[in-house]
Design a protein around this motif. Structure first.
Motif, PDB file in Angstrom:
ATOM      1  N   THR A 194       3.500  -6.290   9.526  1.00  0.00           N
ATOM      2  CA  THR A 194       2.441  -6.664  10.463  1.00  0.00           C
ATOM      3  C   THR A 194       1.408  -5.545  10.553  1.00  0.00           C
ATOM      4  OG1 THR A 194       3.621  -5.686  12.301  1.00  0.00           O
ATOM      5  CG2 THR A 194       4.082  -7.995  11.828  1.00  0.00           C
ATOM      6  N   LEU A 195       0.372  -5.820  11.319  1.00  0.00           N
ATOM      7  CA  LEU A 195      -0.661  -4.808  11.560  1.00  0.00           C
ATOM      8  C   LEU A 195      -0.043  -3.554  12.158  1.00  0.00           C
ATOM      9  CD1 LEU A 195      -3.724  -4.135  11.816  1.00  0.00           C
ATOM     10  CD2 LEU A 195      -3.571  -5.007  14.131  1.00  0.00           C
ATOM     11  N   THR A 196       0.954  -3.763  13.051  1.00  0.00           N
ATOM     12  CA  THR A 196       1.577  -2.624  13.710  1.00  0.00           C
ATOM     13  C   THR A 196       2.162  -1.650  12.697  1.00  0.00           C
ATOM     14  OG1 THR A 196       2.157  -4.207  15.429  1.00  0.00           O
ATOM     15  CG2 THR A 196       3.137  -2.036  15.579  1.00  0.00           C
ATOM     16  N   HIS A 197       2.767  -2.187  11.623  1.00  0.00           N
ATOM     17  CA  HIS A 197       3.338  -1.307  10.601  1.00  0.00           C
ATOM     18  C   HIS A 197       2.272  -0.378  10.033  1.00  0.00           C
ATOM     19  CE1 HIS A 197       6.488  -4.353  10.744  1.00  0.00           C
ATOM     20  NE2 HIS A 197       7.284  -3.452  10.191  1.00  0.00           N
ATOM     21  N   TYR A 198       1.117  -0.969   9.712  1.00  0.00           N
ATOM     22  CA  TYR A 198       0.048  -0.161   9.120  1.00  0.00           C
ATOM     23  C   TYR A 198      -0.467   0.863  10.120  1.00  0.00           C
ATOM     24  CZ  TYR A 198      -0.063  -3.290   5.154  1.00  0.00           C
ATOM     25  OH  TYR A 198       0.279  -3.989   4.038  1.00  0.00           O
ATOM     26  N   LEU A 199      -0.564   0.457  11.403  1.00  0.00           N
ATOM     27  CA  LEU A 199      -1.058   1.394  12.413  1.00  0.00           C
ATOM     28  C   LEU A 199      -0.076   2.546  12.596  1.00  0.00           C
ATOM     29  CD1 LEU A 199      -2.629  -0.886  15.142  1.00  0.00           C
ATOM     30  CD2 LEU A 199      -3.666   0.199  13.169  1.00  0.00           C
TER      31      LEU A 199
END
Lengths: 101, 171
Positions: free
Chosen positions: A4-9
Motif C-alpha cells: 500500500t501507499l503506507t509501505h512506500y511512506l
C-alpha cells in the motif's frame, strides 16, 4: 500482503531517517552532502508514491524538478568544498570552525 | 509480483543507505550511495514511473555520483583515509531522540489498519515519457522554465566559487 501507499511512506521515512542520522553523525563534509542526496531521494519516493495514488503523473514532473535541484546543490556544494580544501587542506567539519569563533 | 519487487528494492535501498553512513571511507560511502540510488530506481519502476527510473539511473547514479566520486578522488589524502572520529559520543543521546520518535510513529502506522491502498493497477501509459513530457511542457511549463534558471544560477555560482583567489570580472 498487498503493498500500500503506507509501505512506500514508511520506506521513504526510514531512508530519510538514515540520511538525517548520517548527516548529524558523520564529520566528513563530502559524506554529509551525500546524506543530503539520500534525503532528497526519500522525498522523491514520496512524490512518486502519491503520484501513483492519484493516478496523476504531476508528481513525476516534480521528481524531475528535484533532480535539477539536487544537481545544482551538488555542483555548488562540491565547488565550495574544493575551495575550502584548497585553503584549509581539510573537509572535516570539526576543523572548520572559523564562523563559530 | 509488485510486493516481491518492493521488498527486494526497498531492502536494498535501506542497506545501501545504512552502509553509506557506516563506512568510514568516503569512496566506499559514495559507491554504496550509487547502489542505493540504483535500488531507488527499482522502487520508481515498481511505482509505474518507468521514465523516472531511467532518469534516476542516468542523472543520479550517473552524473551526480560521478561528480562526487571525481571530487573525492581529486581531494586525496585526509579525505580518502576516512574520519579520525565521528560526532562527540556525549552528543549521541541527543540525536537518538528524533529517530526514536519517528520509529515509534512508523511502528504505530504499521500496526494499525489504516493503510491507504492503491486503487488497482496504474492506467496504461502512466508515467510514460509521453505523459510526463506532456505535463512538463504543458501544465508545468512555468516551473520547467524556472528550473532552468536555477541550473544557470548554480552553474555561474560554481564557476564564481571555483575561481579561487583570482579577481572576479566585476570587482
Amino acid at each position: 500482503m498487498e503493498i500500500t501507499l503506507t509501505h512506500y511512506l514508511v520506506l521513504a521515512g526510514l531512508v530519510f531517517l538514515t540520511g538525517m542520522v548520517g548527516f548529524v553523525v558523520r564529520r566528513n563534509a563530502l559524506v554529509m552532502l551525500m546524506c543530503i542526496e539520500l534525503m532528497l531521494c526519500a522525498v522523491n519516493i514520496v512524490f512518486a508514491a502519491f503520484s501513483r495514488l492519484h493516478g496523476d503523473a504531476g508528481g513525476h514532473v516534480f521528481v524531475l524538478m528535484n533532480f535539477a535541484v539536487a544537481a545544482s546543490e551538488a555542483a555548488i556544494g562540491l565547488a565550495i568544498l574544493v575551495e575550502i580544501y584548497r585553503r584549509r587542506r581539510t573537509v572535516n567539519v570539526d576543523d572548520l570552525k572559523t564562523l563559530m569563533e | 509480483m509488485e510486493g516481491l519487487l518492493f521488498w527486494f528494492c526497498g531492502s536494498l535501498l535501506l542497506l545501501g543507505g545504512v552502509m553509506m553512513v557506516v563506512q568510514r571511507s568516503a569512496v566506499v560511502s559514495a559507491l554504496w550511495l550509487v547502489f542505493a540510488f540504483l535500488s531507488a530506481a527499482g522502487i520508481f519502476a515498481v511505482l509505474g514511473g518507468t521514465f523516472l527510473a531511467v532518469m534516476q539511473v542516468l542523472v543520479y547514479a550517473g552524473a551526480i555520483m560521478v561528480l562526487f566520486l571525481f571530487v573525492i578522488m581529486m581531494l586525496q589524502g585526509p579525505v580518502m583515509d576516512g574520519e579520525r572520529r565521528l560526532m562527540h559520543p556525549a552528543l549521541w543521546p541527543l540525536i537518538a531522540a528524533p529517530p526514536a520518535a519517528v520509529l515509534i510513529m512508523l511502528a504505530g502506522f504499521l500496526r494499525g489498519d489504516r493503510m491507504v491502498g492503491f486503487a488497482g493497477a496504474p492506467a496504461p501509459g502512466f508515467g510514460s515519457v509521453v505523459q510526463v513530457a506532456t505535463l512538463l511542457l504543458g501544465r508545468y511549463l512555468l516551473a520547467f522554465e524556472l528550473i532552468s534558471i536555477i541550473l544557470l544560477v548554480a552553474l555561474i555560482g560554481a564557476l564564481a566559487v571555483g575561481r579561487g583567489e583570482r579577481k572576479l570580472p566585476w570587482k
